[in-house]
Write a protein that holds these residues in place. Structure first.
Motif, PDB file in Angstrom:
ATOM      1  N   GLY A   3       0.800  -1.213   0.000  1.00 11.84           N
ATOM      2  CA  GLY A   3       0.000   0.000   0.000  1.00 11.84           C
ATOM      3  C   GLY A   3       0.831   1.262   0.000  1.00 11.84           C
ATOM      4  O   GLY A   3       1.986   1.263   0.414  1.00 11.84           O
ATOM      5  N   ILE A   4       0.229   2.345  -0.463  1.00 13.48           N
ATOM      6  CA  ILE A   4       0.905   3.639  -0.555  1.00 13.48           C
ATOM      7  C   ILE A   4       0.905   4.339   0.820  1.00 13.48           C
ATOM      8  O   ILE A   4       0.024   4.092   1.644  1.00 13.48           O
ATOM      9  N   ARG A  27      -9.879   7.486  -1.479  1.00 13.82           N
ATOM     10  CA  ARG A  27      -9.111   6.372  -2.060  1.00 13.82           C
ATOM     11  C   ARG A  27      -9.137   5.107  -1.201  1.00 13.82           C
ATOM     12  O   ARG A  27      -8.342   4.193  -1.415  1.00 13.82           O
ATOM     13  N   ARG A 123       0.144  -1.015   5.133  1.00 12.44           N
ATOM     14  CA  ARG A 123       0.750  -1.291   3.823  1.00 12.44           C
ATOM     15  C   ARG A 123       0.561  -2.751   3.440  1.00 12.44           C
ATOM     16  O   ARG A 123       0.444  -3.081   2.256  1.00 12.44           O
ATOM     17  N   GLY A 128      -3.321   1.306   1.639  1.00 14.11           N
ATOM     18  CA  GLY A 128      -2.305   2.244   2.101  1.00 14.11           C
ATOM     19  C   GLY A 128      -2.851   3.099   3.222  1.00 14.11           C
ATOM     20  O   GLY A 128      -3.904   2.806   3.792  1.00 14.11           O
ATOM     21  N   ALA A 219      -1.459  11.515  -5.288  1.00 12.25           N
ATOM     22  CA  ALA A 219      -1.407  10.126  -4.844  1.00 12.25           C
ATOM     23  C   ALA A 219      -1.584   9.183  -6.040  1.00 12.25           C
ATOM     24  O   ALA A 219      -0.875   8.184  -6.168  1.00 12.25           O
ATOM     25  N   ASP A 220      -2.522   9.519  -6.936  1.00 14.07           N
ATOM     26  CA  ASP A 220      -2.769   8.678  -8.108  1.00 14.07           C
ATOM     27  C   ASP A 220      -1.546   8.652  -9.012  1.00 14.07           C
ATOM     28  O   ASP A 220      -1.197   7.606  -9.578  1.00 14.07           O
ATOM     29  N   ALA A 223       1.058   6.364  -7.366  1.00 13.49           N
ATOM     30  CA  ALA A 223       0.709   4.942  -7.134  1.00 13.49           C
ATOM     31  C   ALA A 223       1.130   4.062  -8.327  1.00 13.49           C
ATOM     32  O   ALA A 223       1.320   4.551  -9.418  1.00 13.49           O
TER      33      ALA A 223
END
Ligand code: C5P
Length: 223
Positions: A3-4, A27, A123, A128, A219-220, A223
């Motif tokens: 995960g982010i 998200r 994570r 995330g 974030a996108d 990722a």
């Protein structure tokens, strides 16, 4: 995959909590308010009559409280020894002492370790996590792919915080925020400071939705 991690630092009242929660909801990420952990530690010290001005006394007892964080952004929780302290940690008494407690190295060591555990779990088990505080981009998660330093003018921060606290005394709120920021920025260990490679975002002229949309885009991209 893993995960982010989205790390957000900034001074009091810059909109970190609302932004972090909004991004986590958008998200489906976990959400961690590290300030609530320092507040929970402070609440426990006050409950146990520890003189918070006595750093050695605070250090000696810092391993005792069991602090548990619920990381669902729709209903984040904070518990100390099983007791829900979500409201108790927002009193003026806690707010007035938290900067003193959070400057104690043993307190930071313990809470940073706990924060890293929570991040590692998110994570592994979730998409995330969004983590907000004062030293997330510099100390807790300097490797996070999205690192933000959220700011706003002193006036904008005081107006926001006054609304949250339902007080009309914006000047007094601004003075209290300024004092806490000065303490948080001047302490020896992990002071509030902007990481060199983090992105500064001034939210003064932006709505919450606009700030959230900006961070979701970052974030996108990451990722
Ligand atoms: O975010 P919030 O204003 O609730 O944080 C309360 C206090 O906790 C801050 O003023 C600061 O003293 C401390 N803090 C910290 N490091 C963090 C988050 C909060 O020292 N990562």
């Amino acid at each position: 995959g893993e995960g982010i991690v989205i790390a957000i630092d900034g001074p009091s009242g810059s909109g970190k909590s609302s932004t972090a929660k909004g991004v986590a909801r958008a998200r489906e990420l976990r959400y961690l308010d590290t300030g609530a952990m320092y507040r929970a530690m402070t609440w426990w010290m006050i409950q146990h009559q520890v003189d918070v001005a006595d750093a050695a006394a605070v250090a000696a007892r810092s391993a005792e409280p069991v602090i548990t964080m619920g990381t669902d952004p729709e209903a984040p929780t904070v518990r100390v020894d099983g007791t829900d302290v979500a409201r108790a940690i927002r009193t003026d008494e806690v707010t007035g002492r938290v900067s003193t407690v959070s400057a104690v190295p043993e307190v930071r060591e313990r809470l940073v370790a706990l924060q890293r555990d929570i991040i590692a779990e998110a994570r592994r088990d979730a998409a995330g996590i969004v983590v907000e505080g004062r030293d997330i981009t510099t100390v807790v998660a300097p490797e996070a792919p999205v690192r933000l330093y959220l700011t706003a003018s002193a006036q904008a921060r005081a107006v926001r915080r006054s609304k949250e606290n339902r007080t009309s005394d914006v000047a007094a709120t601004e003075a209290a925020l300024a004092l806490r920021d000065r303490l948080d920025s001047s302490r020896a260990l992990s002071p509030l400071t902007q990481a060199e490679d983090s992105l500064e975002l001034d939210s003064s002229g932006l709505s919450l939705d606009e700030v959230v949309a900006l961070v979701v885009k970052l974030a996108d991209e990451a990722a």
